[in-house]
Design an enzyme around this catalytic site. Sequence first.
Site, mmCIF file in Angstrom:
data_model
loop_
_atom_site.group_PDB
_atom_site.id
_atom_site.type_symbol
_atom_site.label_atom_id
_atom_site.label_comp_id
_atom_site.label_asym_id
_atom_site.label_seq_id
_atom_site.Cartn_x
_atom_site.Cartn_y
_atom_site.Cartn_z
ATOM 1 N N SER A 11 14.319 2.119 -5.288
ATOM 2 C CA SER A 11 14.644 1.977 -6.720
ATOM 3 C C SER A 11 13.824 0.860 -7.354
ATOM 4 C CB SER A 11 16.144 1.690 -6.887
ATOM 5 O OG SER A 11 16.896 2.683 -6.242
ATOM 6 N N MET A 13 9.788 -0.280 -8.740
ATOM 7 C CA MET A 13 9.061 -0.009 -9.981
ATOM 8 C C MET A 13 8.912 1.494 -10.240
ATOM 9 S SD MET A 13 8.831 -2.973 -11.031
ATOM 10 C CE MET A 13 7.900 -2.749 -12.530
ATOM 11 N N ILE A 14 8.516 2.231 -9.208
ATOM 12 C CA ILE A 14 8.362 3.687 -9.416
ATOM 13 C C ILE A 14 9.740 4.341 -9.498
ATOM 14 C CG2 ILE A 14 7.361 5.857 -8.579
ATOM 15 C CD1 ILE A 14 5.241 4.284 -7.123
ATOM 16 N N ARG A 83 1.145 -2.195 -2.370
ATOM 17 C CA ARG A 83 -0.007 -3.058 -2.064
ATOM 18 C C ARG A 83 -0.008 -4.324 -2.918
ATOM 19 N NH1 ARG A 83 -5.602 -0.116 -2.436
ATOM 20 N NH2 ARG A 83 -4.653 1.232 -4.002
ATOM 21 N N ASN A 96 5.799 0.468 6.501
ATOM 22 C CA ASN A 96 6.362 1.658 5.848
ATOM 23 C C ASN A 96 6.709 2.777 6.828
ATOM 24 O OD1 ASN A 96 6.345 0.358 3.450
ATOM 25 N ND2 ASN A 96 4.553 1.380 2.589
ATOM 26 N N THR A 120 5.449 7.093 -0.956
ATOM 27 C CA THR A 120 5.156 5.873 -0.196
ATOM 28 C C THR A 120 3.784 5.953 0.482
ATOM 29 O OG1 THR A 120 7.520 5.578 0.188
ATOM 30 C CG2 THR A 120 6.033 4.371 1.655
ATOM 31 N N ARG A 152 -6.124 10.497 -13.132
ATOM 32 C CA ARG A 152 -7.053 9.365 -13.310
ATOM 33 C C ARG A 152 -8.458 9.888 -13.610
ATOM 34 N NH1 ARG A 152 -4.347 5.813 -8.442
ATOM 35 N NH2 ARG A 152 -2.902 4.699 -9.800
ATOM 36 N N HIS A 176 -5.324 10.620 0.142
ATOM 37 C CA HIS A 176 -5.171 9.679 -0.962
ATOM 38 C C HIS A 176 -5.657 8.327 -0.470
ATOM 39 C CE1 HIS A 176 -3.503 7.771 -4.460
ATOM 40 N NE2 HIS A 176 -2.726 6.994 -3.747
HETATM 41 P P1 A3D Z 1 8.541 -1.474 -5.163
HETATM 42 O O1 A3D Z 1 8.754 -1.798 -6.602
HETATM 43 O O2 A3D Z 1 8.392 -2.603 -4.204
HETATM 44 O O3 A3D Z 1 9.780 -0.554 -4.689
HETATM 45 C C1 A3D Z 1 9.974 -0.185 -3.375
HETATM 46 C C2 A3D Z 1 11.468 -0.265 -3.105
HETATM 47 O O4 A3D Z 1 11.725 0.221 -1.800
HETATM 48 C C3 A3D Z 1 12.048 -1.688 -3.186
HETATM 49 O O5 A3D Z 1 13.057 -1.736 -4.179
HETATM 50 C C4 A3D Z 1 12.615 -1.912 -1.786
HETATM 51 O O6 A3D Z 1 13.817 -2.676 -1.781
HETATM 52 C C5 A3D Z 1 12.845 -0.497 -1.316
HETATM 53 N N1 A3D Z 1 12.960 -0.356 0.137
HETATM 54 C C6 A3D Z 1 12.308 -1.028 1.111
HETATM 55 N N2 A3D Z 1 12.707 -0.602 2.315
HETATM 56 C C7 A3D Z 1 13.628 0.368 2.092
HETATM 57 C C8 A3D Z 1 14.409 1.192 2.940
HETATM 58 N N3 A3D Z 1 14.329 1.097 4.281
HETATM 59 N N4 A3D Z 1 15.250 2.086 2.370
HETATM 60 C C9 A3D Z 1 15.351 2.178 1.023
HETATM 61 N N5 A3D Z 1 14.641 1.421 0.173
HETATM 62 C C10 A3D Z 1 13.798 0.524 0.706
HETATM 63 O O7 A3D Z 1 7.283 -0.513 -4.976
HETATM 64 P P2 A3D Z 1 6.735 0.641 -5.966
HETATM 65 O O8 A3D Z 1 7.883 1.397 -6.507
HETATM 66 O O9 A3D Z 1 5.735 0.046 -6.901
HETATM 67 O O10 A3D Z 1 5.898 1.532 -4.915
HETATM 68 C C11 A3D Z 1 6.573 2.263 -3.909
HETATM 69 C C12 A3D Z 1 5.599 2.884 -2.924
HETATM 70 O O11 A3D Z 1 4.786 3.838 -3.600
HETATM 71 C C13 A3D Z 1 4.621 1.917 -2.244
HETATM 72 O O12 A3D Z 1 4.484 2.254 -0.880
HETATM 73 C C14 A3D Z 1 3.316 2.163 -2.972
HETATM 74 O O13 A3D Z 1 2.186 1.839 -2.190
HETATM 75 C C15 A3D Z 1 3.416 3.649 -3.216
HETATM 76 N N6 A3D Z 1 2.547 4.172 -4.267
HETATM 77 C C16 A3D Z 1 1.954 5.367 -4.017
HETATM 78 C C17 A3D Z 1 1.125 5.941 -4.964
HETATM 79 C C18 A3D Z 1 0.482 7.257 -4.679
HETATM 80 O O14 A3D Z 1 -0.243 7.764 -5.504
HETATM 81 C C19 A3D Z 1 0.728 7.933 -3.430
HETATM 82 C C20 A3D Z 1 0.890 5.281 -6.184
HETATM 83 C C21 A3D Z 1 1.511 4.071 -6.410
HETATM 84 C C22 A3D Z 1 2.353 3.508 -5.430
#
Ligand code: A3D
Length: 320
Positions: A11, A13-14, A83, A96, A120, A152, A176
């Site tokens: 929950s 940023m994404i 990242r 991850n 992820t 993009r 990716h």
């Molecule tokens: P972020 O805002 O850190 O959110 C990730 C959430 O996952 C945090 O709230 C954590 O508390 C939670 N979390 C960690 N471990 C667990 C677990 N075991 N069970 C449940 N929740 C957990 O990150 P984000 O939302 O910015 O990005 C999330 C992922 O998407 C990352 O791995 C990024 O690298 C990836 N991502 C992928 C793309 C693609 O195009 C594939 C683009 C952007 C980001």
Amino acid sequence: MARKKIALIGSGMIGGTLAHLAAKKEMGDIVLFDIAEGMPQGKALDLSQCGPIEGFDAKITGTNDYADIAGSDVIIVTAGVPRKPGMSRDDLLGINLKVMKAVGEGIKNNAPDAFVICITNPLDAMVWALREFSGLPHNKVVGMAGVLDSARFATFLAWEFDCSVKDVNAFVLGGHGDTMVPVLSYSTINGIPVKDMAKIKGVATSRLDEIVARTRAGGGEIVKLLGNGSAYYAPATSAISMAEAYLGDQKRILPSASYVEGKYGLDGLYVGVPTVIGAGGTEDVIEIELSDEERANLTVSVDAVKELLEACKGLDSSLA
Ligand code: A3D
């Protein structure tokens, strides 16, 4: 008919952006799950209070208990760490992978009939591992990357040609990562091949090469600018389009990290390919003809994915 149920595992940023989009579009009721206590509940409350202003009917709840995802139609997984500047997507692998194990088991035990979209990173390896840990059929587990990478590419092409993004159809194949393969030969501006449009508009081939390079590094460019995390608006909206294709049985052809067996000379791995998404999940993979150069680039990209899968197997013996 009962409302659909959408669970968001992670929950951050994404995840939060996904919840807002899904609510605005009234795609169904939404469950925000995270290991962080209070955070998904807080976001759910905040987002619920958008309802009276935006006029959406969606029940939004936050939880730390996998039991609450039971009965989900769609699950979008962003759990893990993103990242930071200087990190590659592959640096995230060890952390991850453990998260995918917990999430995969949570899905297997509580919502085995859902269509699961993984976001992820490192994407192609994580979606493969998530499928292995969850035991769901391959057609019900898919990775989101190609829709974003194509968006993009399309954005940069629209800027270059000074045209509407609505008219750009940009095509990206492969993993990716920095080896992804933006395919110019299948990219068009309202049907006009990009290379022809470049001639018409006087855009040099070297400039197209720069756009391809910028697309490949598109995620890193944003990581550097943000300074603390990675892109989230466009990744969320990309995954929502995949969820809508499934829920609406739209049979859209979307570039997705799908399980490929046989096509493209591949044997049982997840990689970015044009995929038909409908009520059956990933219903088909479309195999397009590639030039020798495009095929060679795809091989490099696939090899990078294979290396990550081997690394996963080394880290978790249950995957070997
Ligand atoms: P972020 O805002 O850190 O959110 C990730 C959430 O996952 C945090 O709230 C954590 O508390 C939670 N979390 C960690 N471990 C667990 C677990 N075991 N069970 C449940 N929740 C957990 O990150 P984000 O939302 O910015 O990005 C999330 C992922 O998407 C990352 O791995 C990024 O690298 C990836 N991502 C992928 C793309 C693609 O195009 C594939 C683009 C952007 C980001």
